[in-house]
Write a protein that holds these residues in place. Structure first.
Motif, PDB file in Angstrom:
ATOM      1  N   ALA A  88       0.813  -1.225   0.000  1.00  0.00           N
ATOM      2  CA  ALA A  88       0.000   0.000   0.000  1.00  0.00           C
ATOM      3  C   ALA A  88       0.839   1.265   0.000  1.00  0.00           C
ATOM      4  O   ALA A  88       0.475   2.259  -0.629  1.00  0.00           O
ATOM      5  CB  ALA A  88      -0.938  -0.008   1.200  1.00  0.00           C
ATOM      6  N   SER A  89       1.978   1.236   0.697  1.00  0.00           N
ATOM      7  CA  SER A  89       2.784   2.454   0.813  1.00  0.00           C
ATOM      8  C   SER A  89       3.907   2.507  -0.225  1.00  0.00           C
ATOM      9  O   SER A  89       3.974   3.438  -1.025  1.00  0.00           O
ATOM     10  CB  SER A  89       3.376   2.547   2.222  1.00  0.00           C
ATOM     11  OG  SER A  89       4.175   3.715   2.349  1.00  0.00           O
ATOM     12  N   LEU A  90       4.770   1.488  -0.226  1.00  0.00           N
ATOM     13  CA  LEU A  90       5.939   1.539  -1.110  1.00  0.00           C
ATOM     14  C   LEU A  90       5.582   1.305  -2.576  1.00  0.00           C
ATOM     15  O   LEU A  90       6.178   1.918  -3.472  1.00  0.00           O
ATOM     16  CB  LEU A  90       6.977   0.510  -0.655  1.00  0.00           C
ATOM     17  CG  LEU A  90       7.507   0.679   0.776  1.00  0.00           C
ATOM     18  CD1 LEU A  90       8.607  -0.338   1.054  1.00  0.00           C
ATOM     19  CD2 LEU A  90       8.014   2.096   1.011  1.00  0.00           C
ATOM     20  N   PHE A  91       4.615   0.417  -2.832  1.00  0.00           N
ATOM     21  CA  PHE A  91       4.271   0.103  -4.224  1.00  0.00           C
ATOM     22  C   PHE A  91       3.148   0.994  -4.751  1.00  0.00           C
ATOM     23  O   PHE A  91       3.314   1.684  -5.759  1.00  0.00           O
ATOM     24  CB  PHE A  91       3.868  -1.370  -4.348  1.00  0.00           C
ATOM     25  CG  PHE A  91       3.475  -1.771  -5.736  1.00  0.00           C
ATOM     26  CD1 PHE A  91       4.432  -1.880  -6.741  1.00  0.00           C
ATOM     27  CD2 PHE A  91       2.150  -2.031  -6.054  1.00  0.00           C
ATOM     28  CE1 PHE A  91       4.075  -2.246  -8.038  1.00  0.00           C
ATOM     29  CE2 PHE A  91       1.778  -2.397  -7.342  1.00  0.00           C
ATOM     30  CZ  PHE A  91       2.747  -2.501  -8.332  1.00  0.00           C
ATOM     31  N   MET A  92       2.016   1.036  -4.049  1.00  0.00           N
ATOM     32  CA  MET A  92       0.868   1.798  -4.537  1.00  0.00           C
ATOM     33  C   MET A  92       0.958   3.288  -4.221  1.00  0.00           C
ATOM     34  O   MET A  92       0.322   4.107  -4.878  1.00  0.00           O
ATOM     35  CB  MET A  92      -0.429   1.231  -3.931  1.00  0.00           C
ATOM     36  CG  MET A  92      -0.790  -0.150  -4.423  1.00  0.00           C
ATOM     37  SD  MET A  92      -1.114  -0.215  -6.197  1.00  0.00           S
ATOM     38  CE  MET A  92      -2.592   0.793  -6.312  1.00  0.00           C
ATOM     39  N   ARG A  93       1.722   3.632  -3.194  1.00  0.00           N
ATOM     40  CA  ARG A  93       1.891   5.034  -2.769  1.00  0.00           C
ATOM     41  C   ARG A  93       0.581   5.639  -2.279  1.00  0.00           C
ATOM     42  O   ARG A  93       0.297   6.818  -2.467  1.00  0.00           O
ATOM     43  CB  ARG A  93       2.468   5.897  -3.908  1.00  0.00           C
ATOM     44  CG  ARG A  93       3.665   5.293  -4.626  1.00  0.00           C
ATOM     45  CD  ARG A  93       4.862   5.233  -3.737  1.00  0.00           C
ATOM     46  NE  ARG A  93       5.539   6.525  -3.616  1.00  0.00           N
ATOM     47  CZ  ARG A  93       6.619   6.724  -2.867  1.00  0.00           C
ATOM     48  NH1 ARG A  93       7.141   5.718  -2.160  1.00  0.00           N
ATOM     49  NH2 ARG A  93       7.169   7.916  -2.796  1.00  0.00           N
ATOM     50  N   GLY A  94      -0.222   4.804  -1.629  1.00  0.00           N
ATOM     51  CA  GLY A  94      -1.472   5.296  -1.068  1.00  0.00           C
ATOM     52  C   GLY A  94      -1.237   6.238   0.099  1.00  0.00           C
ATOM     53  O   GLY A  94      -2.046   7.129   0.363  1.00  0.00           O
ATOM     54  N   TYR A  95      -0.161   6.009   0.816  1.00  0.00           N
ATOM     55  CA  TYR A  95       0.313   6.910   1.862  1.00  0.00           C
ATOM     56  C   TYR A  95       1.830   6.788   1.890  1.00  0.00           C
ATOM     57  O   TYR A  95       2.392   5.745   1.534  1.00  0.00           O
ATOM     58  CB  TYR A  95      -0.302   6.575   3.231  1.00  0.00           C
ATOM     59  CG  TYR A  95      -0.113   5.133   3.652  1.00  0.00           C
ATOM     60  CD1 TYR A  95       0.993   4.735   4.408  1.00  0.00           C
ATOM     61  CD2 TYR A  95      -1.038   4.165   3.277  1.00  0.00           C
ATOM     62  CE1 TYR A  95       1.170   3.412   4.771  1.00  0.00           C
ATOM     63  CE2 TYR A  95      -0.872   2.841   3.637  1.00  0.00           C
ATOM     64  CZ  TYR A  95       0.230   2.465   4.387  1.00  0.00           C
ATOM     65  OH  TYR A  95       0.397   1.148   4.729  1.00  0.00           O
ATOM     66  N   ILE A  96       2.483   7.850   2.292  1.00  0.00           N
ATOM     67  CA  ILE A  96       3.946   7.887   2.193  1.00  0.00           C
ATOM     68  C   ILE A  96       4.537   8.343   3.521  1.00  0.00           C
ATOM     69  O   ILE A  96       4.127   9.368   4.077  1.00  0.00           O
ATOM     70  CB  ILE A  96       4.395   8.828   1.067  1.00  0.00           C
ATOM     71  CG1 ILE A  96       3.809   8.363  -0.270  1.00  0.00           C
ATOM     72  CG2 ILE A  96       5.920   8.892   0.986  1.00  0.00           C
ATOM     73  CD1 ILE A  96       4.057   9.320  -1.414  1.00  0.00           C
TER      74      ILE A  96
END
Length: 257
Positions: A88-96
């Motif tokens: 969710a974070s590193l691949f999709m960048r939904g939150y960083i």
């Protein structure tokens, strides 16, 4: 079929023990989570390793006093949540996160958060006042979700409203509503602290759906409920599988003897 089912809620007036351990775990996690996220909002990246070491020490210490079922649930929650964070974070960048990495303390943090949901959910307070707490959570989270799509919020939060609807399904259709109720409190707390401190930020547009989302989304507890559900069901399936294997081995030994 009724939308809201209370079959898996404790009966009103149920006799429940107030264990100091449950409240201590919850209080400890609420305080240390806030401290960790605030520290990480300004400290150098090396501090994340020190926070991770502390997190694992406390988590393992708490697990020492838990039964094998809870220990396995926590391990499954940590594994599943860590995979989810990477996606969710590193691949999709939904939150960083602030350093655009996955902080080293996150896996242990998820373990503590899950254990806190279990501890609060089984506590005398939650067992005795389950229905009242459920009403409070639905009203508060519902108001938050409606505010997010009302046009008054700083960011339109369509994802948050959808997640709130999912959260209601977990709460009233799931078999472990007390864990989900408790998860709302600890996860909403850490999300509000983390985003306010700037430790991480949610993307304004959800990359998977293209819908708007808040920072954090109002129904963000639903994502954590997914972790909890996987931990609960995964541990149950694991122990059932072990029982089947044990029975099969025992039968084989009986046949040979």
């Amino acid at each position: 079929m009724a939308i809201f089912e209370l079959a898996h809620f404790p009966e009103p007036g149920v006799q429940a023990e107030h264990r100091k351990r449950d409240y201590f775990i919850a209080a400890f996690t609420f305080v240390t989570t806030a401290a960790c996220l605030i520290i990480d909002s300004f400290a150098p990246i090396e501090m994340q390793t020190a926070l991770a070491v502390c997190g694992w020490m406390f988590l393992l210490g708490f697990l020492w006093g838990e039964c094998k079922y809870v220990r396995v649930q926590v391990l499954i929650a940590v594994a599943f949540a860590t995979i989810g964070e990477n996606f969710a974070s590193l691949f999709m960048r939904g939150y960083i996160y602030r350093f655009e990495n996955l902080p080293a303390y996150v896996p242990a943090g998820h373990g503590l958060v899950y254990l806190t949901a279990v501890a609060l959910g089984r506590s005398g307070l939650f067992q005795k006042h389950a229905r009242q707490i459920a009403v409070l959570v639905v009203v508060v989270c519902g108001a938050w979700a409606l505010w997010g799509i009302s046009g008054m919020a700083e960011r339109q939060d369509t994802i948050g409203f959808l997640l709130f609807c999912v959260f209601l399904l977990y709460l009233f259709k799931g078999r472990s509503p007390m864990v989900y109720l408790a998860a709302f409190f600890i996860t909403s707390w850490l999300e509000l602290v983390g985003t306010t401190a700037g430790t991480w930020a949610w993307a304004e547009i959800d990359p998977a759906s293209g819908l708007t989302q808040g920072n954090p989304p109002s129904g963000v507890a639903a994502w954590y409920c997914l972790v909890d559900a996987v931990a609960l069901q995964g541990s149950s399936l694991l122990f059932k599988s072990l029982d089947v294997c044990s029975s099969w081995l025992q039968r084989r030994m009986d046949i040979k003897s």
